[in-house]
Design an enzyme around this catalytic site. Sequence first.
Site, mmCIF file in Angstrom:
data_model
loop_
_atom_site.group_PDB
_atom_site.id
_atom_site.type_symbol
_atom_site.label_atom_id
_atom_site.label_comp_id
_atom_site.label_asym_id
_atom_site.label_seq_id
_atom_site.Cartn_x
_atom_site.Cartn_y
_atom_site.Cartn_z
ATOM 1 C CD GLN A 26 -0.954 -0.494 3.722
ATOM 2 O OE1 GLN A 26 -2.159 -0.519 3.642
ATOM 3 N NE2 GLN A 26 -0.302 -0.844 4.818
ATOM 4 C CG HIS A 47 -7.373 3.764 18.393
ATOM 5 N ND1 HIS A 47 -7.041 4.895 17.666
ATOM 6 C CD2 HIS A 47 -7.183 2.713 17.562
ATOM 7 C CE1 HIS A 47 -6.652 4.527 16.452
ATOM 8 N NE2 HIS A 47 -6.723 3.224 16.358
ATOM 9 C CG ASP A 71 -3.048 2.614 14.162
ATOM 10 O OD1 ASP A 71 -3.120 1.798 15.104
ATOM 11 O OD2 ASP A 71 -4.052 3.068 13.585
ATOM 12 C CG ASP A 79 -0.715 -4.159 9.739
ATOM 13 O OD1 ASP A 79 -1.621 -3.426 10.157
ATOM 14 O OD2 ASP A 79 -0.174 -4.007 8.629
ATOM 15 C CG ASP A 103 -3.902 -11.268 3.476
ATOM 16 O OD1 ASP A 103 -4.844 -11.172 4.276
ATOM 17 O OD2 ASP A 103 -3.979 -11.006 2.275
ATOM 18 C CB ALA A 104 -5.563 -10.581 8.939
ATOM 19 C CG ASP A 150 -8.532 -0.748 13.657
ATOM 20 O OD1 ASP A 150 -9.389 -0.262 12.910
ATOM 21 O OD2 ASP A 150 -7.704 -0.054 14.283
#
Lengths: 540, 557
Positions: free
Chosen positions: A261, A291, A316, A336, A370-371, A393
């Site tokens: 990305q 959050h 993040d 992530d 990759d989840a 998330d």
Amino acid sequence: MGDVARDAEGGREVGREVAAAYGPRRVPLLFLNVVIIAVCGLVYELLAATVSSYLLGDSVTQFSLVIGVYLTSMGLGAWISRYINMRVARGFCEVQLLIALIGGTSAPVLFFVFGLTGKVAVVLYLEVTVIGALVGLELPLLMRLLEKDLQFKDLISRVLALDYVGALFASLLFPLVFVPMLGLVRTALLMGFVNAVVGLWATSLLRFELRPSARASLRVRGVILAVALAVGVIKAEALTEMAEERVFRDPIVYAESTPYQRIVVTSAHESFQVYLNGQLQLDASDEYRYHEALVHPAVAALGRPLRRALVLGGGDGLALRELFRYPQVEAVTLVDLDPGMTSLSRRFEPLAALNRRSYEDRRLTVVNEDAFLWVDGEAKDGREAAWDLVVVDFPDPNNYGLGKLYTRHFYQRLRALVAPGGRVVVQSTSPLAVNRSYWTIIATLEAAGFVVHPMQVTVPSFGVWGFGLAGVGDFAAPRELGAPEAGGRFVPEGLRFVDSEVMRGMFVLPRDMARVEVEVNRLDNQILVRRYEAEGERWR
Amino acid sequence: MALDGLSRRDLLRIALGAPFMGLAPRLLSGCGPGRGVPEGELLDFGRARAHAALRDSRGMTLANMPADIARERRGVVVVGGGVAGLAAAWRLVGEGGLGERGDVLVCELEDVVGGTARAGRSELSAFPWGAHYVVAPFSEDRAMVRLLGEMGCFEGVDRHGHPNAAEGAAVRELEERHFFEGRFSAGLYPGDGETAEEKAERERFGRRMDALAGAVSARGRAFTLPVSQVAEVDGVDAAALDRMTFAAWLEAEGFRSWRLEWLCDYACRDDYGTSAAACSAWAGLLYFIARRRPEVGLEDRAVITWPEGNGRVVEHLARQVGATRIETGAMVLDVEADDAGARVLVVDRAGRARVIACDSVIVATPRHVARHVVRAYREAPPAWMDAFTTAPWVVVNLHLSRRPETVGVAQAWDTVFIGSASVGYVDAQHQRGRDHGPTVWTWYRPLFEAGEVRKQCEAVGREGWVEAALSELELGHPDIRRCVVRADVGRLGHGMVRPVPGLRRHLESARVAPHPRVRVAHTDLSGVALCEEAVDHGLRAAEEVLAARGGDVRSWR
């Protein structure tokens, strides 16, 4: 000493010749140089201060330190000027070209070093020192060149006045024109170019003070430098991030294309913003609302103690920050996709400070995968249903690669990983702006066998936002904040937004967000991506 | 801590701009070699051994074998380990063993089973070498419902009793995209810039297909799979449709939009290895209609796929049959039968010849192999034999270290290039849900052109075919050469039966057993190369064998 005297004598003699040759034009032109030099000098200082506050964080300290070091270095330069006794004109031109080279490449070099090593302080202060010293050297030399033409009191008043006028221009141009229109890198390159042109111009204005060989050498180098910097300014425009600067409202302080990305960090209003593929992920000024709402109600709804938590997405590190408020947490795994994102959150100072260095916590395991595949693998391996809390998330489902993370298939696999009494909370887009998309996610969670409590919260930079709080088997929406523990609840300290009453309100959805009947999102239909695209259209 | 090479490079590009990029050390480059053809291997499916057999074993038959040749006893020998042969063995084994008269043995010429449905595997991914999907069957195709059901491909049935493809089995969206005028868009139809006239024609074509899909009589449907269930329906003159080409049919029906023409031509090349101008109208229509049903909303049925393509079906069948009943590297040279029994001459992997005596043989090979193997065909070639022709295919498997850049719609299972002679590529990792990082792209090129295409196929070596694939893909993925780490090429000299006009009327005769103990099974007996047909023929031949043995046989078909 005799040489110096002779040189000075000779210089005065030449000066008179020059004055005769140029007539009254030479002096005003050299004063124009003073203004331009002053603008460039101050812009370099502001650039360094801005870059340092972006990359090193703590803007007050960084600005103050950079200004201090810069001014001291200017003093150092002024002091050094006394040792330049011969060939003052040449010295002035050389200094111009050096400033063009070092100042012009300052911002690019800083980003380059940051990209390469992740550390920037040493190079930054080295640059500030060198540029400051060179700028400090510049004015005394120019004044000495002009002293032949003017009386001392005139000289000092005019040079200093013009220097301060230049500073005013710079301080206005930098925030209002340069940064918004050019960005940091091109501003530096442009200033370098201007310095190089001034240097070239000076070889003409001071041509009688320069030996022909020196003049030729200076001109060749000056032209090469000016052309290189000009090409840099022009070519930089073709680059993607320049286009982006026009797309993003605020100046870009960091941009990176990972294989997964495009990550862009912008800075505005004493805050910063993180974008993934052009989509706002967080604004540092109000992310705490998001959050805290994401994590604490889900913890409060737990039907078992909070020991092991899984975070899917959330690179993040801000969901981690909220989780680590609970001392009873023993292990957190964060999955992530993008090592670029997790690495940024760890070492990009403003973000690392914001997530309270959660990445350094020993309880954390980071998996860059990759989840979808990770969850599939865990489910296939027949891992025990071991997670007390799962925080999901992901970015909004605006492409099929993300859409697969909102499918029944994915939620079914995920359900197998949740411990009895465990809870799952899912970022579910906006129930107001993209109402049908929100309810598609909720309906899909239900189709996968979860009981879901819809939630909404207001995050100014996002608008009204929604989550789904899910569990296997019936459970009630939480009424009291805190993690269940023997003999009561543990309520974390330092929360800025959520308390029990506010939390109870989150589970109330106003009429304009009311449930709509929608189809379930599946891998082989991915209706959510299309729906989100269609609904999002009117908000763009 | 530090960013990886690629992101660093990107950062440099962003921070420094192009003029400074020369300074960036070459080390920072993120991908593999950028020049030349990447390494890999060339596979010629069965060609070397089959052609050598034709050349060297000429005259080597059951009739002239020495008396002391090794002999063996089996119940049934299946010649050919593709989907048809494996399905036949699956059916026989499923009957609970063949009793004391001996077991089943599948003889496969190649080192691996699967035929044109075989799969490959690398560290990066499993990938197909040929057929790579099946369409979710309607309830009447009981064989496919059973097979895919065993494989766990369904979840429940719809209100018409048709099985629903399971969420993980049905192809993941985005299913298809096409490259047209510089960008990728969803679907197969090049709709960008479509005129009102073209749109009207496309819609009329859809209505025409819907009408034909609804063509049903008391006996069955005009177009369905397997084609053994096709029935005569008033108003659909199947014989006439078989005599004309699909291109001629489109012309006669007044379909003239180049977009629609392209779609139809693509469909024929993709499924049949022929152009619309060489394909029969009947086969062309079958492609569009067999997967439509008025009662299920005329939506196309879900496509079921796996990373390794139909290699998954092969693997399932082979597992059900059992490894001990399959012999690979086994070349069958002769098959003959009389009232006493059948005999098969086999040369094994080590080159030793032996004779297998058995009750029955199922010859599950294409016609061009059967004509050399079956004694009855050799001695008196049937009139229909020459009606069967095959299309060569070239398959290029590109192993990628990462996904190349794309403009437009990203991530699809199947990607086609409008105007290309190839039928595009499929992404092996799409169905797994992996959208980043390494994968294998399988690029298919049917040699549908007229003339000596088989020679052409062989004359162009591995590097030539890799170059052909890359120069096409480069149109949409400019950086593909820097992502390819390996490129294997498969040449299938006889990739598919070609459903040319006039073939269909020979199918019935071709299905007739050359001897009651020698049954035939292969997809080419349907005139089209489809997994459903291979399974159907395998089961038919197996059930013919079972019926001949007597007893109550409940059909799986």
